[in-house]
Design an enzyme around this catalytic site. Sequence first.
Site, PDB file in Angstrom:
ATOM      1  N   HIS A   1     -29.754   3.505  15.238  1.00  0.00           N
ATOM      2  CA  HIS A   1     -28.622   3.695  14.065  1.00  0.00           C
ATOM      3  C   HIS A   1     -27.679   4.645  14.756  1.00  0.00           C
ATOM      4  CE1 HIS A   1     -30.833   2.094  10.766  1.00  0.00           C
ATOM      5  NE2 HIS A   1     -31.929   2.482  11.317  1.00  0.00           N
TER       6      HIS A   1
ATOM      7  N   ASN B   1     -32.621   0.717   4.476  1.00  0.00           N
ATOM      8  CA  ASN B   1     -31.923  -0.408   5.004  1.00  0.00           C
ATOM      9  C   ASN B   1     -31.226  -1.242   3.882  1.00  0.00           C
ATOM     10  OD1 ASN B   1     -32.442   0.463   7.516  1.00  0.00           O
ATOM     11  ND2 ASN B   1     -34.261  -0.788   7.874  1.00  0.00           N
TER      12      ASN B   1
ATOM     13  N   TYR C   1     -37.935  11.416  12.172  1.00  0.00           N
ATOM     14  CA  TYR C   1     -36.411  11.672  11.899  1.00  0.00           C
ATOM     15  C   TYR C   1     -36.106  13.154  11.911  1.00  0.00           C
ATOM     16  CZ  TYR C   1     -35.547   6.841  10.533  1.00  0.00           C
ATOM     17  OH  TYR C   1     -35.428   5.370  10.903  1.00  0.00           O
TER      18      TYR C   1
END
Length: 511
Positions: free
Chosen positions: A68, A141, A353
């Site tokens: 990303h 997404n 993350y």
Amino acid sequence: MSGRGADNTNTSDVRSDRIVTNSNGQPINEPFATQRVGQHGPLLLQDFNLLDSLAHFNRERVPERNPHAHGSGAFGYFEVTDDITDVCGSAMFDTIGKRTRCLTRFSTVGGEKGSADSARDPRGFATKFYTEEGNLDWVYNNTPVFFIRDPSKFPHFIHTQKRNPQTNLKDANAAWDFWTTPENQVAIHQVMILFSDRGTPATYRNMNGYSGHTYKWSNKNGDWYYVQVHLITDQGIKNLTNEEATKMGGENPDHAQQDLFENIQSGNAPSWTVHIQTMTEEQAQKLSFSVFDLTKVWPHKDFPLRRVGKLVLNENPENYFAQIEQAAFAPSNTVPYQEASADPVLQARLFSYADAHRYRIGPNYHQVPVNCPYASKFFNPAIRDGPMTVNGNLGSEPNYLATSKPYQYIQKDKPIQQHQEVWNGPAVPFHWATSPGDGDFVQARELYKVLGRTPGEQQKLAHNIAVHVCSATKEIRERTYALFARVDEGLAEAIRSESEQCANNVAKSKF
């Protein structure tokens, strides 16, 4: 946060008289003069203004995201339009008409920061809500499923989308080797979405967002549900063909960034209608697939969409780096009554993350204004120190839970969730590979039928696959044809015909 309005955190240390200084605040007499021995002699090490500028220049980029890396973003708000307090007790949903400020970042997945907006790739759709109960991140997404359901495969899969370690080129062999390996063919549903024209959205405004994962939401009575979230674009779906995307990548690789910024700037704020699907534990037990399977969608006829509210993006960032590049999203950033489910890929993301941001930005990334829980504030005496501590570090507060200090907790105000799922069993290694039989191909076959309702869409799917796989080896191409034959024999043959012709043309061009 934005540099506008009540938020002054980005500019509070900036001189209003615009006198230029070095990083320590000392005024600079002349920006381009350097201290030297005579007019043409060597530079002097004592020239701090020069060293200050060069040293900071060497460090002005943070490591790009992996994945990303390439993305765009904007601020806006979420507004409740429908009462869902029977499903979720989060404060952001407690009143119809209530607005919560938010930031959304769109992105491609596999490419580098300088890659093209038009790449054939899923799109990230991450939103940070600045709620009174803490920051909530929906890290979604633009596709309702994904390629894997084993989190251990994520680094391997992403590596196949990156560059070959020897050639430093994108590698069709690696991509199709992964997808056609029998144990990984559970990816077929997402692969078909990727290689349809849905894999190249025309703009960020013209695509949907999906949670993909199953989440658990509870109401204030303690009743709970499995939930999936859908953000449906109010601008309508619009995609590019393979050739249009390739052309756009050469002519204007940042077209989606430009489109988003200019539309917001002109007052044409994009919006999405937010819906949820809900499922009870009893319903989940009767499914033909696992509710925790990221490669499956919930049929709308069995689990209809229920409207929740509206997401509106109406404010461009004042500074891309400060507010978009440094924005840190993690599904572990949640609020009361919204929890992660036992989806194994989601469970892995809860760690990975936040850990990526600690590496990329630093252990105090939550102190960067765009990541601050400014609507709820922060207090934890044990989370202290570290690089770039800039929020006062809780002053003289003891750095542990001291018996001499009062502390408050809200668990007593929340129903205990011990009546929810109960897990029993030994700790075992489990590889959630492609299931025996055709169970993992059912939804892919249904998708192919859906594509057939629009003239030319099935043909474009075959074309998009063929021109991508034709540069792979003969063995990989044959495995690819066999994979799609499990979806539809005609699809496989159409891919074979065009791919082999393309491969022959490539081979001839080398001589």
